[in-house]
Structure formats: C-alpha cells, structure tokens
Motif scaffolding. Structure first.
Motif, PDB file in Angstrom:
ATOM      1  N   PHE A 111     -17.097  32.695  -7.906  1.00 35.67           N
ATOM      2  CA  PHE A 111     -16.606  32.039  -6.695  1.00 35.67           C
ATOM      3  C   PHE A 111     -17.550  32.355  -5.538  1.00 35.67           C
ATOM      4  O   PHE A 111     -18.006  31.479  -4.833  1.00 35.67           O
ATOM      5  CB  PHE A 111     -15.187  32.544  -6.408  1.00 35.67           C
ATOM      6  N   ASP A 112     -17.851  33.629  -5.371  1.00 35.08           N
ATOM      7  CA  ASP A 112     -18.691  34.079  -4.259  1.00 35.08           C
ATOM      8  C   ASP A 112     -20.012  34.597  -4.827  1.00 35.08           C
ATOM      9  O   ASP A 112     -20.013  35.590  -5.556  1.00 35.08           O
ATOM     10  CB  ASP A 112     -17.953  35.190  -3.499  1.00 35.08           C
ATOM     11  N   PRO A 113     -21.135  33.937  -4.501  1.00 30.81           N
ATOM     12  CA  PRO A 113     -22.421  34.338  -5.088  1.00 30.81           C
ATOM     13  C   PRO A 113     -22.753  35.816  -4.927  1.00 30.81           C
ATOM     14  O   PRO A 113     -23.450  36.383  -5.766  1.00 30.81           O
ATOM     15  CB  PRO A 113     -23.440  33.455  -4.352  1.00 30.81           C
ATOM     16  N   LYS A 114     -22.229  36.483  -3.898  1.00 30.52           N
ATOM     17  CA  LYS A 114     -22.559  37.909  -3.748  1.00 30.52           C
ATOM     18  C   LYS A 114     -21.925  38.757  -4.856  1.00 30.52           C
ATOM     19  O   LYS A 114     -22.351  39.890  -5.088  1.00 30.52           O
ATOM     20  CB  LYS A 114     -22.180  38.423  -2.353  1.00 30.52           C
ATOM     21  N   ASP A 115     -20.931  38.189  -5.568  1.00 31.44           N
ATOM     22  CA  ASP A 115     -20.285  38.924  -6.672  1.00 31.44           C
ATOM     23  C   ASP A 115     -20.927  38.650  -8.029  1.00 31.44           C
ATOM     24  O   ASP A 115     -20.620  39.328  -9.007  1.00 31.44           O
ATOM     25  CB  ASP A 115     -18.797  38.538  -6.783  1.00 31.44           C
ATOM     26  N   PHE A 116     -21.783  37.618  -8.121  1.00 33.75           N
ATOM     27  CA  PHE A 116     -22.253  37.163  -9.433  1.00 33.75           C
ATOM     28  C   PHE A 116     -22.910  38.281 -10.229  1.00 33.75           C
ATOM     29  O   PHE A 116     -22.650  38.449 -11.417  1.00 33.75           O
ATOM     30  CB  PHE A 116     -23.229  35.987  -9.296  1.00 33.75           C
ATOM     31  N   GLU A 117     -23.775  39.059  -9.562  1.00 34.29           N
ATOM     32  CA  GLU A 117     -24.487  40.092 -10.315  1.00 34.29           C
ATOM     33  C   GLU A 117     -23.533  41.203 -10.763  1.00 34.29           C
ATOM     34  O   GLU A 117     -23.639  41.696 -11.882  1.00 34.29           O
ATOM     35  CB  GLU A 117     -25.647  40.676  -9.513  1.00 34.29           C
ATOM     36  N   ASP A 118     -22.586  41.568  -9.910  1.00 34.00           N
ATOM     37  CA  ASP A 118     -21.602  42.594 -10.302  1.00 34.00           C
ATOM     38  C   ASP A 118     -20.789  42.120 -11.513  1.00 34.00           C
ATOM     39  O   ASP A 118     -20.498  42.904 -12.424  1.00 34.00           O
ATOM     40  CB  ASP A 118     -20.645  42.910  -9.142  1.00 34.00           C
ATOM     41  N   ILE A 119     -20.412  40.844 -11.518  1.00 30.35           N
ATOM     42  CA  ILE A 119     -19.652  40.300 -12.648  1.00 30.35           C
ATOM     43  C   ILE A 119     -20.490  40.400 -13.919  1.00 30.35           C
ATOM     44  O   ILE A 119     -20.033  40.902 -14.954  1.00 30.35           O
ATOM     45  CB  ILE A 119     -19.247  38.831 -12.387  1.00 30.35           C
ATOM     46  N   LEU A 120     -21.746  39.939 -13.837  1.00 33.10           N
ATOM     47  CA  LEU A 120     -22.583  39.921 -15.033  1.00 33.10           C
ATOM     48  C   LEU A 120     -22.974  41.326 -15.481  1.00 33.10           C
ATOM     49  O   LEU A 120     -23.157  41.568 -16.669  1.00 33.10           O
ATOM     50  CB  LEU A 120     -23.811  39.035 -14.816  1.00 33.10           C
ATOM     51  N   THR A 138     -14.564  29.560 -17.054  1.00 32.37           N
ATOM     52  CA  THR A 138     -14.559  28.260 -16.381  1.00 32.37           C
ATOM     53  C   THR A 138     -14.864  28.517 -14.912  1.00 32.37           C
ATOM     54  O   THR A 138     -14.486  29.555 -14.367  1.00 32.37           O
ATOM     55  CB  THR A 138     -13.190  27.563 -16.504  1.00 32.37           C
ATOM     56  N   TYR A 139     -15.539  27.569 -14.296  1.00 33.85           N
ATOM     57  CA  TYR A 139     -15.902  27.754 -12.891  1.00 33.85           C
ATOM     58  C   TYR A 139     -15.971  26.389 -12.219  1.00 33.85           C
ATOM     59  O   TYR A 139     -16.128  25.359 -12.866  1.00 33.85           O
ATOM     60  CB  TYR A 139     -17.240  28.494 -12.761  1.00 33.85           C
ATOM     61  N   GLN A 140     -15.835  26.423 -10.913  1.00 31.41           N
ATOM     62  CA  GLN A 140     -15.910  25.210 -10.130  1.00 31.41           C
ATOM     63  C   GLN A 140     -17.281  25.155  -9.476  1.00 31.41           C
ATOM     64  O   GLN A 140     -17.709  26.140  -8.855  1.00 31.41           O
ATOM     65  CB  GLN A 140     -14.819  25.256  -9.050  1.00 31.41           C
ATOM     66  N   VAL A 141     -17.962  24.027  -9.635  1.00 28.37           N
ATOM     67  CA  VAL A 141     -19.287  23.883  -9.015  1.00 28.37           C
ATOM     68  C   VAL A 141     -19.055  23.585  -7.544  1.00 28.37           C
ATOM     69  O   VAL A 141     -18.538  22.528  -7.184  1.00 28.37           O
ATOM     70  CB  VAL A 141     -20.080  22.750  -9.689  1.00 28.37           C
ATOM     71  N   ARG A 142     -19.407  24.548  -6.699  1.00 25.47           N
ATOM     72  CA  ARG A 142     -19.102  24.409  -5.272  1.00 25.47           C
ATOM     73  C   ARG A 142     -20.308  24.017  -4.435  1.00 25.47           C
ATOM     74  O   ARG A 142     -20.157  23.654  -3.284  1.00 25.47           O
ATOM     75  CB  ARG A 142     -18.481  25.703  -4.747  1.00 25.47           C
ATOM     76  N   SER A 143     -21.518  24.150  -4.997  1.00 23.97           N
ATOM     77  CA  SER A 143     -22.689  23.706  -4.244  1.00 23.97           C
ATOM     78  C   SER A 143     -23.781  23.311  -5.220  1.00 23.97           C
ATOM     79  O   SER A 143     -23.794  23.746  -6.370  1.00 23.97           O
ATOM     80  CB  SER A 143     -23.190  24.815  -3.316  1.00 23.97           C
ATOM     81  N   ALA A 144     -24.723  22.505  -4.746  1.00 26.51           N
ATOM     82  CA  ALA A 144     -25.758  21.963  -5.617  1.00 26.51           C
ATOM     83  C   ALA A 144     -26.697  23.052  -6.130  1.00 26.51           C
ATOM     84  O   ALA A 144     -27.258  22.937  -7.217  1.00 26.51           O
ATOM     85  CB  ALA A 144     -26.552  20.899  -4.867  1.00 26.51           C
ATOM     86  N   ASP A 145     -26.868  24.117  -5.342  1.00 23.75           N
ATOM     87  CA  ASP A 145     -27.829  25.158  -5.758  1.00 23.75           C
ATOM     88  C   ASP A 145     -27.163  26.297  -6.516  1.00 23.75           C
ATOM     89  O   ASP A 145     -27.727  27.353  -6.715  1.00 23.75           O
ATOM     90  CB  ASP A 145     -28.586  25.709  -4.542  1.00 23.75           C
ATOM     91  N   TRP A 146     -25.924  26.074  -6.950  1.00 26.58           N
ATOM     92  CA  TRP A 146     -25.166  27.086  -7.685  1.00 26.58           C
ATOM     93  C   TRP A 146     -25.746  27.237  -9.086  1.00 26.58           C
ATOM     94  O   TRP A 146     -25.811  26.288  -9.838  1.00 26.58           O
ATOM     95  CB  TRP A 146     -23.717  26.620  -7.765  1.00 26.58           C
ATOM     96  N   SER A 147     -26.194  28.429  -9.413  1.00 20.47           N
ATOM     97  CA  SER A 147     -26.696  28.668 -10.767  1.00 20.47           C
ATOM     98  C   SER A 147     -26.692  30.161 -11.056  1.00 20.47           C
ATOM     99  O   SER A 147     -26.998  30.959 -10.184  1.00 20.47           O
ATOM    100  CB  SER A 147     -28.115  28.128 -10.914  1.00 20.47           C
ATOM    101  N   ILE A 148     -26.360  30.495 -12.300  1.00 16.84           N
ATOM    102  CA  ILE A 148     -26.473  31.902 -12.699  1.00 16.84           C
ATOM    103  C   ILE A 148     -27.545  32.063 -13.769  1.00 16.84           C
ATOM    104  O   ILE A 148     -27.672  33.126 -14.361  1.00 16.84           O
ATOM    105  CB  ILE A 148     -25.121  32.477 -13.189  1.00 16.84           C
ATOM    106  N   GLU A 149     -28.329  30.987 -14.001  1.00 14.40           N
ATOM    107  CA  GLU A 149     -29.332  31.039 -15.070  1.00 14.40           C
ATOM    108  C   GLU A 149     -30.268  32.242 -14.929  1.00 14.40           C
ATOM    109  O   GLU A 149     -30.546  32.940 -15.901  1.00 14.40           O
ATOM    110  CB  GLU A 149     -30.150  29.745 -15.124  1.00 14.40           C
ATOM    111  N   ALA A 150     -30.789  32.464 -13.725  1.00 11.70           N
ATOM    112  CA  ALA A 150     -31.739  33.571 -13.518  1.00 11.70           C
ATOM    113  C   ALA A 150     -31.078  34.915 -13.803  1.00 11.70           C
ATOM    114  O   ALA A 150     -31.693  35.809 -14.398  1.00 11.70           O
ATOM    115  CB  ALA A 150     -32.294  33.534 -12.093  1.00 11.70           C
TER     116      ALA A 150
END
Length: 198
Positions: A111-120, A138-150
């Motif tokens: 949901f919040d990009p600042k949490d992505f790394e902690d989650i992973l 499952t996740y909601q795409v909230r912006s065009a630049d949303w990605s966790i690929e890196a």
C-alpha cells in the motif's frame, strides 16, 4: 463488506484473495498458512474454514488491527486461530519461533511504498526458512510507477502473475470499490528465485 456492529471494512483486495483461496479450497486442508497484515483477516478466515492451519498476524504496534483479527475469528467461530504481533522488517522472537509455513497470505500489504522493502525482508526471511512456501498476494495498482520488480530481484525472489479471470475474480462486484480513483487489482505469487541446491 461493511460490518456495522464491528465497524470493519473489507478491502477489495481481500475479497479477491479470498476468492483465490476458495477456488483452491481442495488443496488447503492441513496446509500451514500465515496471513500478514491481516486486519479483518478475510483470506485467513476463508483458509481456516477450508481446513488450513492458520496463524493471523498484524503489526505489534497496531493493537486495534490485532483486535480486528481476534474479532473476525470469534465472529467466524474460529476461536483457536492464533493471532500474533509481527512487524514487517523486524526479526522478532515471534517471527523466529514461527512454525513451518506452506502459504503466506497478504492482501493489499503493498500500500505504502516506504513499507515495500520491510515487507519483502520479512517474506524473504520466511521463504528462506520454508523454501517450498509461496507468498500469495493481491494488491491495488495505485500509480503508474508502482513496481516491486527491483526489490524482488534484490531479495532473490520471483513472482508469477495470476490473471483474475483464471479464478473467477474479474467480476465487477468482486474486484471493484466504491472509492474514487483507479482500482486495478492484481494478484501474484512470490517465491524464492532459486532454492539452495537446485
């Protein structure tokens, strides 16, 4: 789904993930399932009702979320499902002492990009301990630049995209929201990029 008695709102992502679990219900009995960021815990509750051994978790810093988990269990006659405080990115005694896991569930945790790394970080830790396990999210795409690929690449994780139509979750009433804005829901299964020794 709004439960006025308990004031619980179920986000569309949780409904879609619950639908995936229901579509795979025959494979769930005796599977060991951990839901992270569970909140109202709809996916975990569905898994438990389908015969999985479920543990629900949410942030130890959010007692109201842990209380939501407990309330959902009581409302669904699942008083024996354990509820744990697990904070993403923190290696706690609770995380270290978790029983083996087959499936990790997470609906709308990205949901919040600042949490992505902690989650992973947490997911990587769990998958390292359980190399055959998978993270269903499952996740909601909230912006065009949303990605966790890196981040997936950094943490030696891979993802498989699961099309919603493949499990009947592309119906308007399931994957839609009354909230304004774009609400594209996606599902993916994350696992270790390669297990040791393969």
């Amino acid at each position: 789904v709004l439960d006025s008695q308990y004031g619980m709102y179920v986000w569309p992502c949780a409904v879609v993930l619950a639908q995936y679990l229901w579509a795979h219900r025959r494979s769930l009995p005796d599977k060991r399932v951990l839901e992270i960021g569970a909140g109202v815990s709809l996916p975990g509750v569905v898994a438990a009702r389908c015969g999985a051994q479920v543990i629900l978790s949410d942030s130890e810093e959010l007692p109201q979320c842990l209380q939501s988990c407990r309330s959902s269990c009581l409302m669904n006659r699942l008083p024996h499902v354990p509820v744990l405080g697990l904070t993403w990115g923190r290696v706690s005694p609770e995380l270290l002492s978790l029983a083996p896991t087959d499936i990790i569930l997470g609906s709308d945790v990205f949901f919040d990009p600042k949490d992505f790394e902690d989650i992973l970080t947490t997911i990587y830790f769990l998958l390292e301990k359980n190399p055959q396990a998978q993270f269903w999210t499952t996740y909601q795409v909230r912006s065009a630049d949303w990605s966790i690929e890196a981040l997936l690449y950094k943490w030696n994780l891979k993802s498989i995209h699961v099309p919603l139509h493949s499990f009947g979750a592309d119906k308007e009433h399931l994957a839609s929201s009354s909230m304004p804005g774009r609400h594209t829901i996606e599902m993916m299964i994350i696992s270790l990029a390669q297990s040791e020794g393969t």
